[in-house]
Each structure stands twice: as structure tokens, then as C-alpha cells.
Scaffold this active site. Sequence first.
Site, PDB file in Angstrom:
ATOM      1  N   LEU A  35      50.762   0.742  41.664  1.00  8.29           N
ATOM      2  CA  LEU A  35      50.023   0.202  42.833  1.00  8.29           C
ATOM      3  C   LEU A  35      50.742   0.812  43.968  1.00  8.29           C
ATOM      4  CD1 LEU A  35      49.514  -3.743  42.353  1.00  8.29           C
ATOM      5  CD2 LEU A  35      47.783  -1.619  41.799  1.00  8.29           C
ATOM      6  N   HIS A  39      45.854   0.604  47.295  1.00  3.54           N
ATOM      7  CA  HIS A  39      45.527  -0.591  46.470  1.00  3.54           C
ATOM      8  C   HIS A  39      45.712  -2.066  47.380  1.00  3.54           C
ATOM      9  CE1 HIS A  39      47.058   2.050  43.038  1.00  3.54           C
ATOM     10  NE2 HIS A  39      45.414   1.881  43.019  1.00  3.54           N
ATOM     11  N   SER A 190      48.130   7.003  42.698  1.00  2.00           N
ATOM     12  CA  SER A 190      49.016   6.782  41.695  1.00  2.00           C
ATOM     13  C   SER A 190      49.742   8.120  41.117  1.00  2.00           C
ATOM     14  CB  SER A 190      48.625   5.781  40.724  1.00  2.00           C
ATOM     15  OG  SER A 190      48.285   4.524  40.941  1.00  2.00           O
TER      16      SER A 190
END
Length: 290
Positions: A35, A39, A190
Site C-alpha cells: 500500500l 491506496h 506498488s
Amino acid sequence: MTMDVVKGRRDVHRLVAAWKAQGLRVGFVPTMGALHEGHLALIDTARAACDRVVASIFVNPLQFGPNEDFTRYPRPVERDTALLAARGCDALFLPDVAEMYPTDADTVVSQRLATEHLCGAWRPGHFTGVLTVVLKLLMQVAPHDIFLGRKDFQQVVVLTRMVRDLDLDLDIRVHACPTVRESDGLAMSSRNAYLGPAERAAAPTLKRALDAVSAAFAAGVRTTAELESAGVSIVERAGVFKIQYLSVVDAATCVPRAVTGTAPEATDVVAVAAMLGATRLIDNVDLSAR
Ligand code: AMP
């Protein structure tokens, strides 16, 4: 309040059903973990709109191609759990692959027009994996609202279409949330963790190229080829990217203007995918952003 962590599909379903029975509105944020602030901004938006927020972390094997990064995709589950709890998320759904895909599972969800181009063309089967897992997650969690990031623009279009086509919109609302960026413009992802220092320094070029396309549109350029070349030339000049696509697309369908031969419109989106070394990066902006 402490965050519930549940691994079973029946457990998450029961938890959300109990909240709904109390008249609470439930928001859902599906993720693959690792995360970042992009997010967590979805969690913030969901919290502002709903009484309870469920996040999921599931690295979905079905949406990765055979030569993609499924096995090396980062999985810092403890860190992610702490970040979600600190952000006020109420529950984390953490299924494993066996929970999501029993060995005899034999049904997938596919879509035609909106998956034909862009990432759909470069990642065969990817959107079938995304559609299948998100339909399952929506059945398992059964939220009122789902929050998605516009960073993955084609994914938003495809999932919004699925929700409408399969009548999930009778119960569920889709919210498309703005892309969160680093201070130099790079869209948070990510996969940015894969970039070495020189690659990380070059990565914001993609956003600059997209901005050049919307600046050209603002300056009155109206042919697809001319708009796209304003972006492509910037990416190529950096000398480190392999462009997969840089396309002006109809925002409703993700079909490139270059395919339909129709003129760009103010509501269009310009989207890019490029390899930077071994890392695949995507980004997009509204054509009228400038
Ligand atoms: P992922 O974990 O990459 O599958 O992403 C989970 C959700 O977060 C998806 O709805 C993404 O579109 C969203 N997301 C990922 N990166 C960003 C970002 N930089 N800004 C906003 N949303 C994002």
C-alpha cells in the site's frame, strides 16, 4: 476501534451483513497490497462517504500473465495491516488463493469492447482476471460502494461496465477517485518499488508526456496523430522507455481514436504504458486537463 482481519469469504460476508442490518453504509476498497498513499486516499474517500470501510488485499494470480511479476509482487502484509488500521479502516479481507479459487473453479468473467485495446491488447487475459476477482469480491463483501483509482483508467471503465451489464448497480455504486502522484508527477504505484535510482529519476517523463498532449489539445491541435506524437517524442527523447501505447481514447470505451478514425473530443483520455527496464508503468490524464 480495532480493525477486524478476516480470511474467509463467509466471515467477511457475515461481518458486512451485520453492519448492513444496523443500517450502516459499507464501502469497499479492493487492492493487491504493497500500500501507498494512492491506496490510502481511497480509504479516506470511502470513510468520508460510508459508515464502515472494508479493504481487501489479494494478489490475484488470474490477472498476471505467465511472464509477469506475480511471484515477485511485493507482499508486506504486516506493514499494510498497520497502515490500514492507522487510517481507520474497519475490516481487512485477506483471502488466500485457495479461498478465492478452489481447484475446481471453472467460471470466468470476460468483456469485449473495453478490453480490446491498451492494456487489454498488451496483457492477454488480464482483464478477465480482474473482472472475475472483482465480481467475486463484490459477491463476498456485498458493499454499498466500491472505490477505484483512476490511475488504472481502463480498469475503471471495464469494472463500471461490468457493474452495469450484470445489474450489480442495483445495489452497488462505483466511485472513480483521482490519481495520487509523487511531488515530481509520477503516479504512485506498488511497482515503483522495482525502479532503480536512474529509472526512478526518468519515470516522471511519462506524466510530462501526457501533459504535453493535453497542452497541445488546449493549444488547438485536433488530429490524433499530432496529439500523440507530442507525447511520444518526449518519451522517446528520454531514451530509456519502450512505449507499448500512448493513445488518445474515447473515455467511455477505451477505444483509441486512431482505431475509430474519429476526431478527439474534450472528454477523451490520453493513456500511456511503457516498459522502464523490467518495470511496466502506466498513467493517464484527461485530454482537457490543461
Ligand atoms: P492495486 O493494489 O494496484 O491493484 O490498486 C488497488 C486500487 O488502488 C485500484 O483501484 C487502483 O486504481 C488504486 N490505485 C493504485 N494506485 C493509485 C494512485 N496512484 N492513485 C489513486 N488510486 C490508485
